[in-house]
Design a protein around this motif. Sequence first.
Motif, PDB file in Angstrom:
ATOM      1  N   GLU A 115      11.467   3.114   5.644  1.00 39.97           N
ATOM      2  CA  GLU A 115      10.362   2.957   4.688  1.00 39.97           C
ATOM      3  C   GLU A 115      10.786   1.989   3.591  1.00 39.97           C
ATOM      4  O   GLU A 115      11.921   2.031   3.120  1.00 39.97           O
ATOM      5  N   HIS A 117       9.394   0.397  -0.255  1.00 40.80           N
ATOM      6  CA  HIS A 117       8.471   0.658  -1.353  1.00 40.80           C
ATOM      7  C   HIS A 117       8.685  -0.361  -2.463  1.00 40.80           C
ATOM      8  O   HIS A 117       9.792  -0.877  -2.638  1.00 40.80           O
ATOM      9  N   ASP A 128       2.308   2.381  -5.254  1.00 42.02           N
ATOM     10  CA  ASP A 128       3.172   1.616  -4.358  1.00 42.02           C
ATOM     11  C   ASP A 128       2.507   0.271  -4.073  1.00 42.02           C
ATOM     12  O   ASP A 128       1.414   0.215  -3.502  1.00 42.02           O
ATOM     13  N   TYR A 130       3.816  -2.129  -2.210  1.00 43.46           N
ATOM     14  CA  TYR A 130       4.420  -2.780  -1.049  1.00 43.46           C
ATOM     15  C   TYR A 130       3.387  -3.493  -0.176  1.00 43.46           C
ATOM     16  O   TYR A 130       3.571  -4.656   0.176  1.00 43.46           O
ATOM     17  N   SER A 131       2.308  -2.840   0.163  1.00 41.68           N
ATOM     18  CA  SER A 131       1.331  -3.468   1.071  1.00 41.68           C
ATOM     19  C   SER A 131       0.534  -4.577   0.388  1.00 41.68           C
ATOM     20  O   SER A 131       0.191  -5.564   1.029  1.00 41.68           O
ATOM     21  N   THR A 132       0.267  -4.460  -0.905  1.00 42.89           N
ATOM     22  CA  THR A 132      -0.518  -5.491  -1.597  1.00 42.89           C
ATOM     23  C   THR A 132       0.339  -6.663  -2.077  1.00 42.89           C
ATOM     24  O   THR A 132      -0.201  -7.726  -2.369  1.00 42.89           O
ATOM     25  N   HIS A 133       1.648  -6.477  -2.153  1.00 44.97           N
ATOM     26  CA  HIS A 133       2.574  -7.539  -2.565  1.00 44.97           C
ATOM     27  C   HIS A 133       3.667  -7.707  -1.509  1.00 44.97           C
ATOM     28  O   HIS A 133       4.840  -7.861  -1.824  1.00 44.97           O
ATOM     29  N   LYS A 134       3.256  -7.662  -0.254  1.00 38.63           N
ATOM     30  CA  LYS A 134       4.214  -7.659   0.851  1.00 38.63           C
ATOM     31  C   LYS A 134       5.098  -8.912   0.877  1.00 38.63           C
ATOM     32  O   LYS A 134       6.295  -8.810   1.131  1.00 38.63           O
ATOM     33  N   ASP A 138       9.003  -8.514   0.693  1.00 35.38           N
ATOM     34  CA  ASP A 138       9.850  -8.994   1.785  1.00 35.38           C
ATOM     35  C   ASP A 138      10.875 -10.012   1.296  1.00 35.38           C
ATOM     36  O   ASP A 138      12.000 -10.059   1.787  1.00 35.38           O
TER      37      ASP A 138
END
Length: 162
Positions: A115, A117, A128, A130-134, A138
Amino acid sequence: KARKEPWFDNTIFIFTGDHGQITYDVYDMPITYHHVPFIVYCPKLLSPAVNHHLGFQPDITATVAALLKLNYVNTGFGVNVFDEARPFVFFSADDKIGCVTDDDLFFYHLLNSNEKHLYRYTNMSRTDLYSTHKTRADSIYQQVQSLYTSARYIIHKNYLNF
């Protein structure tokens, strides 16, 4: 008592710890555990100030060597925190790798579950990102992995002569 000693004016006092205190932590990797004070006291060399640059334990050697005006070759990960601002620092704990950035982000990777975050840590945000600022997450992950892998290699090869 130290102030009254003849060596006081020629002494650099360093106060630090190896970890912080876990307080009101909302993350799977407690960020407050990795918030460690680094206090340098040498009134003849430094005026009282607060430096908000990110730093981590390898920076202690480089910072003290610079204060002592030592001529040395720095072959480690440390920098003089009085002269250089880091964009991020990383740390690990058991099955976790974490990173804080100079723009208020806390990234961590739980190795056992894979996972990842990303949070805004100053106010202990629970959102979190993570998905909106992937892309940003990364990028942080790649930087952390590079340093973490390098550190593991150096230790495994005993390049530090432990």
